[in-house]
Design a protein around this motif. Structure first.
Motif, PDB file in Angstrom:
ATOM      1  N   ALA A 128       0.809  -1.223   0.000  1.00 19.01           N
ATOM      2  CA  ALA A 128       0.000   0.000   0.000  1.00 19.01           C
ATOM      3  C   ALA A 128       0.844   1.276   0.000  1.00 19.01           C
ATOM      4  O   ALA A 128       0.535   2.234  -0.718  1.00 19.01           O
ATOM      5  CB  ALA A 128      -0.942  -0.003   1.194  1.00 19.01           C
ATOM      6  N   GLN A 131       2.303   1.848  -3.396  1.00 18.30           N
ATOM      7  CA  GLN A 131       1.230   2.222  -4.317  1.00 18.30           C
ATOM      8  C   GLN A 131       0.948   3.713  -4.230  1.00 18.30           C
ATOM      9  O   GLN A 131       0.806   4.393  -5.254  1.00 18.30           O
ATOM     10  CB  GLN A 131      -0.044   1.446  -3.990  1.00 18.30           C
ATOM     11  N   LYS A 132       0.868   4.236  -3.016  1.00 21.81           N
ATOM     12  CA  LYS A 132       0.578   5.659  -2.829  1.00 21.81           C
ATOM     13  C   LYS A 132       1.688   6.530  -3.402  1.00 21.81           C
ATOM     14  O   LYS A 132       1.417   7.592  -3.967  1.00 21.81           O
ATOM     15  CB  LYS A 132       0.385   5.950  -1.338  1.00 21.81           C
ATOM     16  N   LEU A 160     -10.370   2.123 -11.902  1.00 21.27           N
ATOM     17  CA  LEU A 160     -11.009   2.528 -10.658  1.00 21.27           C
ATOM     18  C   LEU A 160     -10.350   3.782 -10.083  1.00 21.27           C
ATOM     19  O   LEU A 160      -9.135   3.962 -10.198  1.00 21.27           O
ATOM     20  CB  LEU A 160     -10.932   1.393  -9.638  1.00 21.27           C
ATOM     21  N   GLU A 162      -9.625   4.385  -7.162  1.00 23.97           N
ATOM     22  CA  GLU A 162      -8.654   4.038  -6.121  1.00 23.97           C
ATOM     23  C   GLU A 162      -7.239   3.861  -6.665  1.00 23.97           C
ATOM     24  O   GLU A 162      -6.275   3.824  -5.898  1.00 23.97           O
ATOM     25  CB  GLU A 162      -9.080   2.749  -5.406  1.00 23.97           C
ATOM     26  N   PHE A 163      -7.085   3.747  -7.981  1.00 23.88           N
ATOM     27  CA  PHE A 163      -5.762   3.598  -8.589  1.00 23.88           C
ATOM     28  C   PHE A 163      -5.116   4.939  -8.914  1.00 23.88           C
ATOM     29  O   PHE A 163      -3.999   4.980  -9.448  1.00 23.88           O
ATOM     30  CB  PHE A 163      -5.848   2.750  -9.861  1.00 23.88           C
ATOM     31  N   SER A 165      -4.517   9.151  -7.566  1.00 24.26           N
ATOM     32  CA  SER A 165      -4.676  10.154  -6.517  1.00 24.26           C
ATOM     33  C   SER A 165      -5.897  11.011  -6.817  1.00 24.26           C
ATOM     34  O   SER A 165      -6.316  11.125  -7.976  1.00 24.26           O
ATOM     35  CB  SER A 165      -3.428  11.026  -6.418  1.00 24.26           C
ATOM     36  N   VAL A 166      -6.450  11.626  -5.790  1.00 26.43           N
ATOM     37  CA  VAL A 166      -7.712  12.358  -5.924  1.00 26.43           C
ATOM     38  C   VAL A 166      -7.678  13.341  -7.093  1.00 26.43           C
ATOM     39  O   VAL A 166      -6.807  14.212  -7.162  1.00 26.43           O
ATOM     40  CB  VAL A 166      -8.029  13.124  -4.624  1.00 26.43           C
TER      41      VAL A 166
END
Length: 238
Positions: A128, A131-132, A160, A162-163, A165-166
């Motif tokens: 995780a 990933q970020k 998606l 979630e893949f 960043s905002v």
């Protein structure tokens, strides 16, 4: 064909009447493109067509190609900027470092292209925290690469939120959705057109530019696959 102009697919509505109307992309303006669709929808054919035509028509461009699955682009093995499986992180890091160096300068560069095949599959191979970090760098690339002669192109079965960043997923100017298999997938990329988009056969789908002008398109099967591979090899090996 003018330098920088590529024709990756045709207008499906004209095709149905026996007319081949190619749709032009001007690659001299910064392009951030996402190609989505299920397995077998034609994403690889389209991605190969786009990148090989960029190779031929965008003078002096260099392409970094990240192929996590090491299947569809394995013919590029040995090319300077081809990265497979666990080496994809090295390729992404090299590309990102070049991007950061360009941000420090105010000059003109040769075009630089990053293509990531099946971006979600590659991203999910990391813990995780990593990933970020990758998503943060991807967001920075999408937001700031426009003025630095850099293109970002990714393919994904399901892009998606979630893949990314905002907000960064919305930074893709070119969006292609092949087959349009579900309302869920449509809502991810083209929510404004969810009532207009229909499920399509392999190689047929929709594209928008800056979320406008929905167009139904077809990806013709290439007549000379070897020439496409040779063109792509040249740009990946620069």
């Amino acid at each position: 064909m003018a330098d920088g102009i590529i024709k990756p697919f045709v207008d499906e509505n004209y095709w149905q009447y026996g007319v081949t109307k190619w749709i032009e992309w001007d690659m001299t303006s910064s392009a951030r493109a996402i190609i989505s669709g299920p397995s077998g929808s034609g994403k690889t054919v389209l991605a190969t067509g786009i990148t090989s035509k960029i190779s031929r028509h965008l003078s002096g461009c260099e392409i970094f190609l990240l192929d996590y699955k090491n299947v569809d682009f394995a013919y590029l093995e040995g090319a300077k900027h081809y990265f497979k499986y666990d080496d994809c992180l090295e390729g992404f890091t090299q590309f990102y470092d070049i991007f950061e160096e360009r941000l420090k300068q105010n000059t003109t560069y040769n075009w630089l292209v990053l293509y990531i095949d099946e971006y979600p599959s590659w991203l999910l191979s990391f813990p995780a925290k990593e990933q970020k970090e990758i998503m943060s760098k991807m967001a920075r690339l999408l937001n700031l690469s426009r003025a630095k002669q850099i293109h970002i192109i990714v393919s994904a079965q399901k892009p998606l939120a979630e893949f990314f960043s905002v907000g960064s997923r919305e930074s893709f100017s070119f969006k292609v959705l092949l087959q349009a298999p579900s309302k869920e997938t449509i809502n991810m990329l083209m929510p404004s057109y969810k009532d207009e988009i229909e499920t399509c056969p392999t190689g047929v789908g929709y594209y928008t530019v800056n979320d406008a002008n929905l167009t139904k398109i077809r990806v013709p099967f290439p007549q000379n696959v070897k020439a496409m591979h040779d063109d792509l090899w040249s740009a990946v090996n620069r």
